[in-house]
Write an enzyme that holds these catalytic residues in place. Structure first.
Site, PDB file in Angstrom:
ATOM      1  N   HIS A 178       2.423   2.612  -2.864  1.00 32.37           N
ATOM      2  CA  HIS A 178       1.448   3.079  -3.455  1.00 32.37           C
ATOM      3  C   HIS A 178       0.780   2.153  -4.688  1.00 32.37           C
ATOM      4  O   HIS A 178      -0.495   2.499  -4.941  1.00 32.37           O
ATOM      5  CB  HIS A 178       2.248   4.576  -3.844  1.00 32.37           C
ATOM      6  CG  HIS A 178       1.443   5.972  -4.868  1.00 32.37           C
ATOM      7  ND1 HIS A 178       1.613   5.991  -6.578  1.00 32.37           N
ATOM      8  CD2 HIS A 178       0.067   5.710  -4.731  1.00 32.37           C
ATOM      9  CE1 HIS A 178       0.359   6.541  -6.754  1.00 32.37           C
ATOM     10  NE2 HIS A 178      -0.410   7.592  -5.949  1.00 32.37           N
ATOM     11  N   LEU A 214       8.339   1.236 -17.466  1.00 30.03           N
ATOM     12  CA  LEU A 214      10.599   1.181 -17.393  1.00 30.03           C
ATOM     13  C   LEU A 214      10.963   2.083 -18.409  1.00 30.03           C
ATOM     14  O   LEU A 214      12.122   2.642 -17.967  1.00 30.03           O
ATOM     15  CB  LEU A 214      11.166  -0.347 -18.208  1.00 30.03           C
ATOM     16  CG  LEU A 214      10.244  -1.822 -17.526  1.00 30.03           C
ATOM     17  CD1 LEU A 214      11.011  -2.515 -18.636  1.00 30.03           C
ATOM     18  CD2 LEU A 214      10.171  -1.653 -15.869  1.00 30.03           C
ATOM     19  N   ASP A 254       5.767  -9.362  -5.566  1.00 35.46           N
ATOM     20  CA  ASP A 254       5.257  -8.350  -5.249  1.00 35.46           C
ATOM     21  C   ASP A 254       4.170  -8.347  -6.500  1.00 35.46           C
ATOM     22  O   ASP A 254       3.448  -8.724  -6.717  1.00 35.46           O
ATOM     23  CB  ASP A 254       6.772  -7.566  -7.295  1.00 35.46           C
ATOM     24  CG  ASP A 254       6.941  -5.844  -6.675  1.00 35.46           C
ATOM     25  OD1 ASP A 254       6.395  -4.920  -5.628  1.00 35.46           O
ATOM     26  OD2 ASP A 254       7.254  -5.522  -8.237  1.00 35.46           O
ATOM     27  N   GLY A 296       2.086  -3.703 -16.807  1.00 34.06           N
ATOM     28  CA  GLY A 296       2.901  -3.479 -15.658  1.00 34.06           C
ATOM     29  C   GLY A 296       3.651  -2.258 -15.428  1.00 34.06           C
ATOM     30  O   GLY A 296       3.494  -1.189 -16.498  1.00 34.06           O
TER      31      GLY A 296
END
Length: 267
Positions: free
Chosen positions: A90, A66, A148, A63
């Site tokens: 994007h 972070l 998402d 993912g």
């Protein structure tokens, strides 16, 4: 070191590898831009008939990074909302690009696929994983909505609404065995068998007429959006007429009757 490595292991196949193994191939703005570029190049390549998407090292894609994602190009001077929306588009545009790609995309899931990494898996046409792979809809664990990067649309259509609700709202991890059982994966094999299993699937795809394969991909995804049975049948009717007028259909029929390998010219 390039964050995206593109290779052509054999004729007709483009392999796109996310290459941040030290971060389990977590997404940065640069890596996402590299994926956009690699997929766009594959889409425009008349010699490319199958795309294999995978990750370097022990992860597929964990993912968003972070530790620092960055921003896409062209947002200097924009307001916070505008920058945020540009960044979101994007990233999410990757799954739209995969869906629109004329070639089938095979996800070779070699390890963890979470958040945006899971979205890339869901957007692929064939999803084959190592039994060491784990999955999670992890967006809520860091404070965002679980809806998402197309996940709220794709996951229910693959595994059913009830199971998708549970996976998205609890954000729990699930392994490759469960992913196979609920229909998210086409297959799950031992880690040392993954490459061979993917190669076998690619062999099957390459044995199909290029236009027939591309149109089938398009229709399979469109049929999930078409509002009626009759509309889906009419789409199929038009695809049948288009393919029956190609030289490759004649070659496919002859090869099948003569029990030989076909020789397609994409004509």
């Amino acid at each position: 070191m390039s964050e995206i490595v593109v290779s052509r292991p054999r004729p007709g196949v483009t392999r796109v590898e996310m290459n941040r193994p030290e971060r389990l191939n977590a997404m940065t703005s640069g890596m996402v831009e590299g994926l956009h570029g690699a997929l766009a190049e594959a889409a425009a390549d008349p010699e490319c008939r199958v795309v294999v998407l995978t990750g370097a090292g022990r992860g597929f894609c964990a993912g968003l990074d972070l530790g620092g994602y960055g921003e896409p190009e062209g947002v200097d001077g924009a307001g916070a909302v505008q920058r945020g929306l540009a960044t979101q588009r994007h990233i999410a545009g990757l799954v739209q690009r995969i869906r629109r790609l004329p070639q089938p995309v095979v996800a070779e899931v070699n390890g963890a696929a979470a958040g945006g990494g899971l979205a890339l898996v869901l957007a692929s046409d064939l999803r084959i994983a190592s039994t060491s792979a784990v999955f999670a809809v992890s967006f809520m664990r860091v404070g965002f909505s679980a809806c998402d990067i197309g996940t709220s649309w794709m996951l229910p259509r693959l595994v059913g609404a009830g199971r998708a609700h549970e996976l998205m709202m609890t954000a729990r991890r699930f392994d490759a065995e469960e992913a196979l059982r609920i229909g998210m994966l086409a297959d799950a094999v031992a880690p040392d068998e993954l490459s061979g299993r993917v190669d076998g699937a690619v062999d099957d795809l390459l044995s199909m007429p290029p236009l027939s394969l591309s149109l089938t991909k398009q229709a399979m995804w469109l049929s999930l959006e078409i509002p009626s049975f009759d509309a889906a049948v009419e789409l199929e009717n038009r695809q049948q007429v288009l393919t029956m007028m190609t030289a490759d259909q004649t070659e496919a029929m002859a090869a099948y009757v003569e029990k030989r390998a076909p020789d397609y010219g994409n004509r």
